[in-house]
Design an enzyme around this catalytic site. Structure first.
Site, PDB file in Angstrom:
ATOM      1  CD  GLU A   1     -21.410  -5.921 -12.991  1.00 20.75           C
ATOM      2  OE1 GLU A   1     -20.923  -6.822 -13.701  1.00 20.75           O
ATOM      3  OE2 GLU A   1     -21.069  -5.730 -11.815  1.00 20.75           O
TER       4      GLU A   1
ATOM      5  CD  GLU B   1     -22.504  -7.345  -8.190  1.00 21.18           C
ATOM      6  OE1 GLU B   1     -23.614  -7.417  -8.781  1.00 21.18           O
ATOM      7  OE2 GLU B   1     -21.453  -7.828  -8.641  1.00 21.18           O
TER       8      GLU B   1
END
Length: 823
Positions: A427, A503
């Site tokens: 991220e 994720e």
């Protein structure tokens, strides 16, 4: 004492046994430690007698105290779509990890040999001094590093003084990072001619049932241009020699020596059968033995096929993985092989087959255990690149250190068969920058250069950015964090024609806590700072597990998932992260901070564990004051059908629905998707007594039964150890579940009384935890309140054989006593 390991090689080709020149010493005991910066602490002559004596691995911050003021961060979490900054309490666990710490110890090294210090991890900004001279600096606290200290050693044979200065800056992490020398430190001594740290590389270019080819590259230093004789034997998992090569080679232009082998009828590494081979190499120069080096590896093949997915040894499979942070709950960040083995044992029983090391390099012990126990791994180094997430995060070092950190990680772990994929980041804000793809390409190219055998991924959460700017298209395996509703679009638009759930989920729940009414909710907040154990709640940016199950089941091009997270961890107490003290640990885990499975554990087990049946019932059935109220009953089971009885009255049989049947309920039933994977009686009414579930197999036959009874008055404690025999190595651990029960052994699910512990004999008390994300009780003190009627006590073996006795007492109930063997 510190432990010394020396290598000796014995075989038919060697008529005489000779001690190798290589030795390794673990620096574990009798370190001196102090917090705060101290002038001249690096010097050889320095009075550290008043410092604390500690063992390494050591985490100075886990002893607390918890406090709201520790690393208070006023930030906007942009990856969660926050636009304005807010006070994040407990973001890094509310523990005092910030500051400077010093460690000092001594070691000896033989004259005339090469001496290297190897650090498996040091948190953080490590400055290493030997006899008052700075030997090396390594800023990233998660990475392993090594430094040649030969020039700094005492020439008179006297002990050498090793001093390490560490500094953790405020706002340098998004979770609890730990503090100190939290991983192993070792001294490696070799001849001048030697294999350097992480100096071999194993390839298996051809893998088949009848034979496999093995290619071994060995780097040799100090040869001064002389030919090197290298004798390598390969041993099977049973210890049988299966191949040998004896080559005398010239080292050309610094390139490694190459040897090739054939292994007949190889045992292929897989999660179901984690077969490990071992290559043992002996080096000779001018007829003299100079070094020995052993490399553990596995024989297996991995392949990514567009539209089809991931293949291991030619067989299609989907990742049933979890993400884990590195802390070990009440033990903090200090690595413990016994604690890691406990975690992996629980995950194995759940059916988990893969681990993502989020978002940092793992401890070597974890990778070795994954090799041995059968877990595939995605190893990931970074949570940020050149653009900051945290004010004092890794972005400060990225330009100068990223390649060095990547190279260390790749060379350390590229021979491990458990590692099937590298991730270059999580991220990262860089994913949305115009030049972001260049940074990703830079990191991916390093992976391909150092290890051309494994694919590379990146955990991406800004889907629109990465689909539009080319970032996702250039990554080997596009990995998406959440955003389940964008998977099909990504599959259509990306040239790879595959999608990995790098994720997933981030369902939030507290063990043994249930909220009413039962409904799908995002960002649900309650006065007690807990989340519902019905597994229907998530954060604003995440989802419940059923969405990811359906993606894996319905689309062949999905590669599976890595759930956030396998275990609760210290820090990131979402959704209670904005000025919500005392929340200071996560509730994302399938297993809580005390290593006690939540209900969600059995939902995953019912789908992932195909070897052992699952039948789990929730909630508990002790609800004073709810008599006559609707109290839904959920069943997580691997069986297709079950019937619910409450005090003998049937609430009917239910079966899991097909995808089409569930889809037909969309718009009529908010839990339509859940009916594919859960059995739910949403109209059940609570009355004290007995709740019984009867499960039926595919042929309609009774297969299993579970009964949950209303608990009476708390009567006594129960102790349930995960093991009853420990190794007398001074490190082994037993996790003991402590339950408050009534006279018939029924759990008292709302009991919170404090339990006190005493350990006698061949061991010691280590820590306790209860899984309550708001509990400020210190782990290292021998007492802990129960949470939802349970807690965990961890005991540690001593260094001598004998009996370890654990006693537990609590006011108002009968105590318990447990004896374990230490041998």
């Amino acid at each position: 004492m510190n432990k010394v390991f020396s290598a000796v090689v014995w075989g038919l080709a060697f008529p005489m046994a000779v001690w190798a020149q290589r030795s390794e010493t673990l620096l574990e005991l009798n370190w001196k430690f102090t917090q705060g910066d101290v002038a001249q602490a690096e010097q050889r002559v320095f009075d550290d007698t008043r410092w604390q004596t500690v063992c390494v691995p050591h985490d100075w911050a886990i002893f607390g105290p918890f406090d709201r003021s520790h690393d208070l961060q006023n930030v906007a979490v942009t990856q969660n779509f926050e636009q304005e900054a807010s006070v994040k309490t407990g973001r890094t666990g509310g523990l005092p990890y910030v500051g400077v710490g010093w460690y000092r110890t001594t070691f000896t090294a033989p004259a005339g040999q090469k001496t290297t210090l190897v650090f498996d991890g040091a948190m953080s900004e490590a400055r290493v001094y030997v006899n008052g001279k700075e030997a090396c600096f390594w800023p990233f606290g998660y990475n392993s590093f090594h430094c040649d200290v030969t020039p700094y050693l005492q020439s008179d044979g006297q002990p050498n003084v090793l001093a390490v200065r560490l500094e953790n800056r405020p706002q340098s992490s998004r979770w609890y990072p730990g503090a100190g020398l939290y991983r192993q430190v070792r001294v490696v001594t070799t001849d001048e001619v030697h294999v350097p740290v992480w100096g071999t590389q194993v390839f298996t270019p051809h893998v088949a049932e009848d034979y496999a080819s093995v290619r071994l590259l060995t780097t040799v230093e100090g040869h001064a241009g002389r030919p090197v004789r290298i004798v390598t034997r390969i041993f099977s998992p049973e210890g049988k020699e299966v191949a040998v090569k004896d080559n005398t080679l010239k080292v050309n232009h610094g390139k490694p020596l190459e040897q090739n082998f054939l292994v007949d009828m190889p045992q292929l590494w897989s999660p179901e059968r984690p077969a490990l081979y071992r290559a043992e190499s002996v080096l000779y120069v001018d007829g003299q033995q100079k070094d020995t080096y052993a490399t553990t590896f596995g024989i297996r093949s991995i392949e990514i096929v567009a539209d089809k997915g991931f293949f291991l040894n030619g067989r299609h499979r989907k990742f049933q993985g979890v993400c884990n942070h590195h802390d070990l709950g009440p033990l903090g960040a200090a690595v413990s092989e016994a604690a890691l083995r406990r975690q992996l044992t629980l995950l194995k029983d759940m059916g988990c087959d893969a681990i993502r090391t989020s978002h940092n390099m793992p401890a070597p012990e974890l990778v070795r255990l994954c090799d041995e126990m059968g877990f595939m791994m995605m190893i990931e180094p970074f949570d940020e690149w050149d653009i900051a997430k945290c004010e004092n995060g890794y972005h400060r070092y990225f330009a100068d250190w990223a390649e060095k950190d990547m190279v260390n990680m790749l060379r350390q772990y590229r021979n491990h068969p458990s590692v099937v994929m590298w991730s270059v980041g999580n991220e990262v804000p860089t994913q949305c920058s115009a030049e972001g793809y260049k940074v990703a390409s830079f990191l991916q190219d390093i992976c391909h250069r150092e290890d051309p055998t494994r694919p590379v991924t990146c955990g991406m959460d800004q889907v629109s950015c990465v689909l539009d700017n080319g970032f996702a298209a250039m990554i080997d395996v596009p990995g998406f964090n959440y955003r389940t509703h964008r998977y099909e679009e990504a599959y259509r638009r990306l040239p790879q024609n595959i999608v990995l759930g790098s994720e997933t989920s981030s369902t939030v729940s507290s063990r043994g806590v249930y909220k009413f009414p039962v409904e799908l909710r995002k960002q649900a907040l309650y006065d007690d700072h807990q989340c519902s154990g019905y597994d229907v709640e998530s954060c604003s940016w995440s989802n419940v597990p059923d969405e990811d199950f359906a993606l894996a089941d319905d689309f062949p091009w999905t590669l599976g998932q890595f759930v956030w997270t396998g275990f609760d961890y210290l820090g990131e107490p979402s959704p209670y992260d904005t000025d919500a003290w005392p929340s200071h640990s996560s509730v994302f885990g399938i297993i809580d901070l005390a290593s006690l499975p939540k209900d969600r554990y059995y939902l995953y087990r019912s789908l992932w564990n195909r070897k052992s049946a699952t039948l789990h019932v929730l909630p508990h059935w002790t609800w004073p004051g709810r008599e006559g109220e609707v109290t839904p009953v959920f069943v997580y089971t691997s069986y297709p059908e079950a019937e619910l009885f409450i005090n003998g009255q049937s609430y009917g049989r239910q079966r899991k629905l097909s995808a089409a049947e569930a889809k037909a309920l969309q718009g009529q039933d908010s839990l339509w998707l859940q009916r594919r994977y859960r059995l739910m009686w949403t109209d059940a009414v609570y009355q004290p007594g007995e709740l019984k579930v009867v499960a039926y197999d595919a042929q309609g036959r009774v297969a299993d039964t579970r009964v949950v009874r209303t608990a009476g008055k708390p009567h006594h404690l129960e102790l349930e150890p995960d093991r009853t025999c420990l190794s007398a190595d001074g490190k082994d651990l037993a996790y003991v579940t402590v339950r408050v029960v009534d006279k018939d052994g029924n759990l008292c699910p709302s009991d919170t009384r404090t339990v006190r512990f005493r350990v006698k004999g061949a061991g010691q008390y280590r820590a306790a935890a209860n899984g309550d994300p708001t509990s400020l009780d210190l782990f290292h003190l021998p007492q802990m309140p129960a949470f939802s009627g349970q807690l965990t006590c961890i005991v540690q073996s001593g260094g001598a054989a004998g009996a370890l006795v654990l006693e537990a007492t609590a006011p108002g109930v009968k105590g318990a006593r447990l004896t374990m063997e230490v041998k």
